[in-house]
Enzyme design. Structure first.
Site, PDB file in Angstrom:
ATOM      1  N   LYS A 145      -7.925  -5.395  12.427  1.00 39.55           N
ATOM      2  CA  LYS A 145      -6.851  -4.604  13.044  1.00 39.55           C
ATOM      3  C   LYS A 145      -6.479  -5.146  14.426  1.00 39.55           C
ATOM      4  O   LYS A 145      -5.317  -5.066  14.840  1.00 39.55           O
ATOM      5  CB  LYS A 145      -7.267  -3.131  13.122  1.00 39.55           C
ATOM      6  CG  LYS A 145      -7.443  -2.480  11.741  1.00 39.55           C
ATOM      7  CD  LYS A 145      -6.158  -2.552  10.920  1.00 39.55           C
ATOM      8  CE  LYS A 145      -6.237  -1.809   9.606  1.00 39.55           C
ATOM      9  NZ  LYS A 145      -4.995  -1.878   8.832  1.00 39.55           N
ATOM     10  N   ASN A 187       1.187  -2.384   5.308  1.00 43.61           N
ATOM     11  CA  ASN A 187       0.351  -1.190   5.435  1.00 43.61           C
ATOM     12  C   ASN A 187      -0.935  -1.245   4.604  1.00 43.61           C
ATOM     13  O   ASN A 187      -1.888  -0.536   4.895  1.00 43.61           O
ATOM     14  CB  ASN A 187       1.210   0.023   5.023  1.00 43.61           C
ATOM     15  CG  ASN A 187       0.386   1.254   4.731  1.00 43.61           C
ATOM     16  OD1 ASN A 187      -0.051   1.955   5.648  1.00 43.61           O
ATOM     17  ND2 ASN A 187       0.167   1.544   3.451  1.00 43.61           N
ATOM     18  N   TYR A 217     -13.443  -4.430   9.916  1.00 48.87           N
ATOM     19  CA  TYR A 217     -12.174  -3.668   9.951  1.00 48.87           C
ATOM     20  C   TYR A 217     -11.524  -3.736  11.341  1.00 48.87           C
ATOM     21  O   TYR A 217     -10.330  -4.007  11.459  1.00 48.87           O
ATOM     22  CB  TYR A 217     -12.477  -2.215   9.576  1.00 48.87           C
ATOM     23  CG  TYR A 217     -11.277  -1.309   9.474  1.00 48.87           C
ATOM     24  CD1 TYR A 217     -10.469  -1.314   8.338  1.00 48.87           C
ATOM     25  CD2 TYR A 217     -10.952  -0.440  10.502  1.00 48.87           C
ATOM     26  CE1 TYR A 217      -9.381  -0.470   8.236  1.00 48.87           C
ATOM     27  CE2 TYR A 217      -9.863   0.417  10.411  1.00 48.87           C
ATOM     28  CZ  TYR A 217      -9.079   0.395   9.271  1.00 48.87           C
ATOM     29  OH  TYR A 217      -7.988   1.234   9.181  1.00 48.87           O
ATOM     30  N   ILE A 232      -6.476   9.783  10.438  1.00 50.15           N
ATOM     31  CA  ILE A 232      -5.412  10.363   9.615  1.00 50.15           C
ATOM     32  C   ILE A 232      -5.993  10.836   8.278  1.00 50.15           C
ATOM     33  O   ILE A 232      -6.842  10.151   7.691  1.00 50.15           O
ATOM     34  CB  ILE A 232      -4.283   9.318   9.359  1.00 50.15           C
ATOM     35  CG1 ILE A 232      -3.812   8.673  10.684  1.00 50.15           C
ATOM     36  CG2 ILE A 232      -3.116   9.963   8.616  1.00 50.15           C
ATOM     37  CD1 ILE A 232      -3.154   9.575  11.678  1.00 50.15           C
ATOM     38  N   VAL A 242      -2.318  -8.241  -2.229  1.00 51.07           N
ATOM     39  CA  VAL A 242      -1.553  -8.805  -1.102  1.00 51.07           C
ATOM     40  C   VAL A 242      -2.320  -9.887  -0.350  1.00 51.07           C
ATOM     41  O   VAL A 242      -1.742 -10.596   0.465  1.00 51.07           O
ATOM     42  CB  VAL A 242      -1.095  -7.716  -0.099  1.00 51.07           C
ATOM     43  CG1 VAL A 242       0.095  -6.950  -0.604  1.00 51.07           C
ATOM     44  CG2 VAL A 242      -2.240  -6.806   0.295  1.00 51.07           C
ATOM     45  N   SER A 276      -4.789  -0.200  13.838  1.00 50.71           N
ATOM     46  CA  SER A 276      -5.655   0.988  13.931  1.00 50.71           C
ATOM     47  C   SER A 276      -6.147   1.115  15.365  1.00 50.71           C
ATOM     48  O   SER A 276      -6.301   0.110  16.066  1.00 50.71           O
ATOM     49  CB  SER A 276      -6.861   0.843  13.011  1.00 50.71           C
ATOM     50  OG  SER A 276      -7.829   1.833  13.321  1.00 50.71           O
ATOM     51  N   SER A 279       1.553   3.180  -2.446  1.00 51.55           N
ATOM     52  CA  SER A 279       1.298   4.109  -3.556  1.00 51.55           C
ATOM     53  C   SER A 279       0.757   5.446  -3.096  1.00 51.55           C
ATOM     54  O   SER A 279       0.902   6.443  -3.795  1.00 51.55           O
ATOM     55  CB  SER A 279       0.333   3.465  -4.562  1.00 51.55           C
ATOM     56  OG  SER A 279      -0.893   3.163  -3.950  1.00 51.55           O
ATOM     57  N   GLY A 285       0.824  -1.211   0.000  1.00 54.01           N
ATOM     58  CA  GLY A 285       0.000   0.000   0.000  1.00 54.01           C
ATOM     59  C   GLY A 285       0.853   1.255   0.000  1.00 54.01           C
ATOM     60  O   GLY A 285       0.455   2.291   0.544  1.00 54.01           O
TER      61      GLY A 285
HETATM   62  P1  NAP Z   1      -5.307   4.606   1.441  1.00 58.16           P
HETATM   63  O1  NAP Z   1      -4.888   6.020   1.181  1.00 58.16           O
HETATM   64  O2  NAP Z   1      -6.647   4.153   0.988  1.00 58.16           O
HETATM   65  O3  NAP Z   1      -4.164   3.628   0.856  1.00 58.16           O
HETATM   66  C1  NAP Z   1      -4.324   2.238   0.924  1.00 58.16           C
HETATM   67  C2  NAP Z   1      -3.198   1.571   0.204  1.00 58.16           C
HETATM   68  O4  NAP Z   1      -3.365   0.138   0.253  1.00 58.16           O
HETATM   69  C3  NAP Z   1      -3.128   1.939  -1.282  1.00 58.16           C
HETATM   70  O5  NAP Z   1      -1.788   2.020  -1.681  1.00 58.16           O
HETATM   71  C4  NAP Z   1      -3.803   0.751  -1.951  1.00 58.16           C
HETATM   72  O6  NAP Z   1      -3.386   0.585  -3.300  1.00 58.16           O
HETATM   73  C5  NAP Z   1      -3.305  -0.386  -1.071  1.00 58.16           C
HETATM   74  N1  NAP Z   1      -4.120  -1.596  -1.206  1.00 58.16           N
HETATM   75  C6  NAP Z   1      -5.442  -1.726  -0.951  1.00 58.16           C
HETATM   76  N2  NAP Z   1      -5.836  -2.986  -1.188  1.00 58.16           N
HETATM   77  C7  NAP Z   1      -4.749  -3.662  -1.617  1.00 58.16           C
HETATM   78  C8  NAP Z   1      -4.517  -4.997  -2.031  1.00 58.16           C
HETATM   79  N3  NAP Z   1      -5.501  -5.917  -2.041  1.00 58.16           N
HETATM   80  N4  NAP Z   1      -3.258  -5.364  -2.402  1.00 58.16           N
HETATM   81  C9  NAP Z   1      -2.262  -4.455  -2.412  1.00 58.16           C
HETATM   82  N5  NAP Z   1      -2.411  -3.170  -2.020  1.00 58.16           N
HETATM   83  C10 NAP Z   1      -3.648  -2.780  -1.632  1.00 58.16           C
HETATM   84  O7  NAP Z   1      -5.279   4.271   3.011  1.00 58.16           O
HETATM   85  P2  NAP Z   1      -4.436   4.901   4.225  1.00 58.16           P
HETATM   86  O8  NAP Z   1      -5.346   5.762   4.992  1.00 58.16           O
HETATM   87  O9  NAP Z   1      -3.125   5.404   3.776  1.00 58.16           O
HETATM   88  O10 NAP Z   1      -4.242   3.566   5.088  1.00 58.16           O
HETATM   89  C11 NAP Z   1      -3.023   2.844   5.170  1.00 58.16           C
HETATM   90  C12 NAP Z   1      -3.137   1.862   6.326  1.00 58.16           C
HETATM   91  O11 NAP Z   1      -3.367   2.587   7.539  1.00 58.16           O
HETATM   92  C13 NAP Z   1      -4.315   0.893   6.181  1.00 58.16           C
HETATM   93  O12 NAP Z   1      -3.946  -0.376   6.667  1.00 58.16           O
HETATM   94  C14 NAP Z   1      -5.381   1.500   7.072  1.00 58.16           C
HETATM   95  O13 NAP Z   1      -6.266   0.532   7.556  1.00 58.16           O
HETATM   96  C15 NAP Z   1      -4.504   2.071   8.186  1.00 58.16           C
HETATM   97  N6  NAP Z   1      -5.149   3.120   8.956  1.00 58.16           N
HETATM   98  C16 NAP Z   1      -5.550   4.287   8.368  1.00 58.16           C
HETATM   99  C17 NAP Z   1      -6.162   5.263   9.149  1.00 58.16           C
HETATM  100  C18 NAP Z   1      -6.640   6.575   8.577  1.00 58.16           C
HETATM  101  O14 NAP Z   1      -7.270   7.339   9.323  1.00 58.16           O
HETATM  102  N7  NAP Z   1      -6.345   6.901   7.347  1.00 58.16           N
HETATM  103  C19 NAP Z   1      -6.369   5.038  10.522  1.00 58.16           C
HETATM  104  C20 NAP Z   1      -5.951   3.841  11.076  1.00 58.16           C
HETATM  105  C21 NAP Z   1      -5.333   2.885  10.288  1.00 58.16           C
HETATM  106  P3  NAP Z   1      -4.471   0.692  -4.479  1.00 58.16           P
HETATM  107  O15 NAP Z   1      -5.271   1.926  -4.253  1.00 58.16           O
HETATM  108  O16 NAP Z   1      -3.692   0.710  -5.750  1.00 58.16           O
HETATM  109  O17 NAP Z   1      -5.261  -0.559  -4.315  1.00 58.16           O
END
Ligand code: NAP
Length: 249
Positions: free
Chosen positions: A161, A92, A157, A190, A66, A144, A15, A13
């Site tokens: 987590k 991630n 979710y 975030i 993944v 999370s 990207s 993740g």
């Molecule tokens: P995001 O901007 O939606 O990015 C998610 C990333 O995961 C993207 O690069 C996406 O790539 C990749 N991904 C999704 N499904 C995938 C798959 N099946 N195989 C490979 N790659 C995959 O999310 P984010 O907010 O940065 O979150 C990153 C991590 O932090 C996650 O685990 C999320 O649960 C955790 N988190 C986030 C928050 C928050 O508030 N944002 C809070 C707590 C925890 P593609 O788009 O190309 O699929």
């Protein structure tokens, strides 16, 4: 043997969002970076690769799911054959399929558990033998705050987590004596695409519960990930570091 001693870092993740910030943080030490992403087009991944190239960093991206054990196995074998090692794994990648339990269908459940939790098993399983052999390595799993405190509408979710937390502690115990650390980072709220879908009303509701009074930045999470994977933290393993402005203490 390769002449290049810089660390090889795999960020699932990577990207966009938190994963992209993690890549940019590791770029500061000129690590060699492998990004894994899946669902969307390559625009975000290419933006990250360009940002890394501007910093003089060797990086590549791979589009694969993944949650597929086979696809992960093939990719990691390819990475080992070309880079000869992986020093850091940041698990991630994550998705949400939010709805109240009574409306949640099997597909919503399976997708989130597979992408968020099974992927952590797949990727960790793929690197662990090599890390054991080299007697070093750092794994950081992105959990999370809701894995700790729960959140209505996120049974799938929050279960994934919370599962990451248990997995992290167990693997940490299994490999600590081999010089490998396994930790987790549990972000709060975030500012990324994942949270951008929330209504302004929902965002305001969440922010009111955060003692610091603000939403976190992906960089706030990346700093914690980077530090846990640094030599400075080599006596820290099996821990979950909360990055949440005080939302959960
Ligand atoms: P995001 O901007 O939606 O990015 C998610 C990333 O995961 C993207 O690069 C996406 O790539 C990749 N991904 C999704 N499904 C995938 C798959 N099946 N195989 C490979 N790659 C995959 O999310 P984010 O907010 O940065 O979150 C990153 C991590 O932090 C996650 O685990 C999320 O649960 C955790 N988190 C986030 C928050 C928050 O508030 N944002 C809070 C707590 C925890 P593609 O788009 O190309 O699929």
């Amino acid at each position: 043997m390769s002449e290049n001693n810089s660390r090889v870092v795999v960020v699932t993740g990577g990207s966009k969002g938190i994963g992209r910030s993690v890549c940019l943080k590791f770029a500061e030490e000129k690590a060699r970076i492998v990004i894994v992403h899946y669902d969307t087009d390559d625009i975000a991944a290419n933006e990250t690769l360009n940002a890394l190239a501007e910093r003089g960093v060797e990086a590549e991206s791979h589009k694969l799911d993944v949650s597929s054990f086979e696809a992960v196995d093939v990719l990691f074998n390819d990475i080992f054959s070309r880079f000869e090692k992986i020093d850091v794994l940041v698990n991630n990648a994550g998705i949400t399929r939010d709805t109240l339990l009574m409306r949640m269908n099997e597909e919503d459940w399976d997708a989130v558990i597979s992408v968020n939790l099974k992927s952590v098993f797949n990727c960790t399983r793929a690197v662990i033998r090599s890390m054991i052999k080299q007697r070093s390595g750092s794994i950081c799993n992105i959990s999370s705050v809701v894995g700790q405190i729960g959140n209505a509408g996120q049974a799938n979710y929050s279960a994934s987590k919370a599962g990451i937390m248990g997995f992290t502690k167990t693997v940490a115990r299994e490999v600590a004596a081999r010089g490998i650390t396994v930790n987790g980072v549990a972000p709060g709220f975030i500012d990324t695409e994942m949270t951008a879908v929330l209504s302004e009303k929902a965002k305001e509701f969440f922010i009111r519960q955060i003692p610091s009074g603000n939403i976190g930045r992906p960089e706030d999470v990346a700093e914690a990930v980077y530090w846990l994977c640094s030599d400075a933290a080599n006596y820290i393993t099996g821990q979950i570091l909360h990055v949440n402005g005080g939302l959960y203490m």
